[in-house]
Write a protein that holds these residues in place. Structure first.
Motif, PDB file in Angstrom:
ATOM      1  N   ASP A 176      -1.484   4.959  -3.880  1.00  0.00           N
ATOM      2  CA  ASP A 176      -2.814   4.368  -3.746  1.00  0.00           C
ATOM      3  C   ASP A 176      -3.770   5.279  -2.993  1.00  0.00           C
ATOM      4  OD1 ASP A 176      -2.027   1.906  -5.007  1.00  0.00           O
ATOM      5  OD2 ASP A 176      -0.999   1.369  -3.150  1.00  0.00           O
ATOM      6  N   ARG A 192      -5.664  -3.793  -3.817  1.00  0.00           N
ATOM      7  CA  ARG A 192      -5.346  -2.440  -3.365  1.00  0.00           C
ATOM      8  C   ARG A 192      -6.552  -1.711  -2.794  1.00  0.00           C
ATOM      9  NH1 ARG A 192      -1.426  -2.707  -7.357  1.00  0.00           N
ATOM     10  NH2 ARG A 192       0.650  -2.199  -6.568  1.00  0.00           N
ATOM     11  N   LEU A 239       0.859  -1.180   0.000  1.00  0.00           N
ATOM     12  CA  LEU A 239       0.000   0.000   0.000  1.00  0.00           C
ATOM     13  C   LEU A 239       0.896   1.230   0.000  1.00  0.00           C
ATOM     14  CD1 LEU A 239      -2.848   1.252   0.245  1.00  0.00           C
ATOM     15  CD2 LEU A 239      -2.526   1.226   2.734  1.00  0.00           C
TER      16      LEU A 239
END
Length: 307
Positions: free
Chosen positions: A141, A266, A92
C-alpha cells in the motif's frame, strides 16, 4: 476457473520453468501441467511456448499475465483481511529497505499503531528495486524510499530530510581521494551531487546499497563514507566529520499508487500513517540502524580501536 490454476500460471511466468514453479508451489510437475492445461482449455488459448529447458509466454499469455497477477494478489489480500481477528478494520502493507526499517520505521510504526490500534500491519523488508516492483504490482500500500523514481499515477510525500555528512573512522582533513572511501547509494540525486562535488575518475573500491551495512563495514575495517549526521552524533569517538567536506541532503519519502487504494479504507490508512510520521513528538530520531548498533556493541565488547 480455480485460483490455484491462476497462481500456477503466474509462478511459471516468473520462474520460466514448470519444474521450478512446482518446487515453489510444493506440488508435483504433473499437477502444474494439469492446472495449465485446464486454464488453457478454459481460455481457448495457448499461454506458453514450451521447450526442453524453459517456457516463454505466448502473446495471449503476455496479455493475460497482469490480469492473473491482479486476481491472485486480490485473492490473497481478501483472505488475509477476512481472517483478521474481531475488532480489526483492515491491513496496511508497508515496504522499505532494511536500513530504513532498522533506523526509523520501527518507531514510526509504533506511533501509528498507538493511533490506529484496529489496523493490522504487514511489514515487508526489501531492497529499493524489489520494493518498487511490489508497489507497481499492487502488493504493498505504501513504500518508503530515499529519493524514489516515480512513475505516472504514483504520489510521494516527503517524510523527512537526512543531512549526509562525510565522516571517517580517523580524524583527517579533506583530500582529493580517500582510497578507503566507501560509496553508499543514497539515490540518484545524491549520486549526481557527489559527482559534481568530486569530479574524479577513481571508482570507490567498496560500494554498498545499504547504509547500515556500510556503516558496520567501516566501523570494523576503517574508512570513510557519507552518513546521516544523526548516525555520526550517535557514535561519538567512532566517527569524525571531515572538515570542509560538502554536505548533501537526501529525502525519505512515502510513495503510494492512489489508483490501487480506492477499495475499502486503505487510502485512509495510508494518510493516517503519513500523519503519524509527521507528528514528531512520539518519534525518536536519535537512533542508528540495527546493524550499526551491533557493530558498536561488538567494538565495545572487544575494547577495540579503529585504524
Amino acid at each position: 476457473m480455480q485460483i490455484e490454476a491462476l497462481e500456477t500460471f503466474v509462478k511459471i511466468a516468473e520462474a520460466g520453468n514448470f519444474f521450478r514453479a512446482s518446487e515453489v508451489l510444493c506440488v508435483t510437475p504433473s499437477t502444474v501441467s494439469a492446472r495449465i492445461q485446464m486454464l488453457e482449455d478454459s481460455l481457448g488459448q495457448r499461454l506458453f511456448r514450451r521447450s526442453r529447458t524453459s517456457v516463454t509466454l505466448t502473446q495471449a499469455g503476455s496479455v493475460f499475465l497482469p490480469y492473473a497477477q491482479s486476481v491472485v494478489r486480490n485473492w490473497h489480500k481478501a483472505r488475509r483481511e477476512i481472517a483478521l481477528p474481531k475488532g480489526f478494520n483492515g491491513i496496511l502493507t508497508i515496504a522499505a529497505s532494511p536500513v530504513i526499517w532498522g533506523d526509523l520505521m520501527a518507531s514510526y510504526l509504533a506511533s501509528f499503531q498507538r493511533q490506529e490500534p484496529t489496523v493490522a500491519i504487514n511489514a515487508i523488508v526489501a531492497d529499493p528495486a524489489t520494493t518498487a516492483a511490489k508497489l507497481n504490482a499492487g502488493e504493498v500500500d505504501v513504500a518508503i524510499f530515499h529519493e524514489p523514481a516515480l512513475k505516472a499515477g504514483w504520489s510521494a510525500t516527503r517524510l523527512l530530510t537526512d543531512e549526509l555528512v562525510l565522516a571517517a573512522t580517523i580524524r583527517r582533513e579533506l583530500v582529493r581521494w580517500d582510497p578507503k572511501y566507501v560509496y553508499i547509494d543514497w539515490g540518484r540525486k545524491f549520486s549526481d551531487e557527489v559527482f559534481r562535488a568530486y569530479p574524479v575518475d577513481d571508482t570507490p573500491i567498496v560500494t554498498f546499497s545499504d547504509g547500515g551495512a556500510a556503516l558496520e563495514y567501516i566501523l570494523r575495517v576503517g574508512g570513510s563514507a557519507y552518513l546521516p549526521r544523526r548516525w555520526i552524533n550517535a557514535l561519538p569517538g567512532r566517527l569524525h566529520p571531515v572538515p570542509r567536506a560538502p554536505v548533501f541532503d537526501v529525502g525519505i519519502y512515502a510513495v503510494f499508487d492512489a489508483a490501487l487504494l480506492e477499495a475499502g479504507d486503505r487510502r485512509t490508512f495510508v494518510d493516517n500513517f503519513i500523519s503519524a510520521i509527521n507528528r514528531p513528538e512520539p518519534i525518536e530520531l536519535g537512533t542508528i540502524s540495527s546493524s550499526a548498533a551491533r557493530a558498536r556493541a561488538g567494538f565495545d565488547q572487544k575494547a577495540g580501536t579503529l585504524t
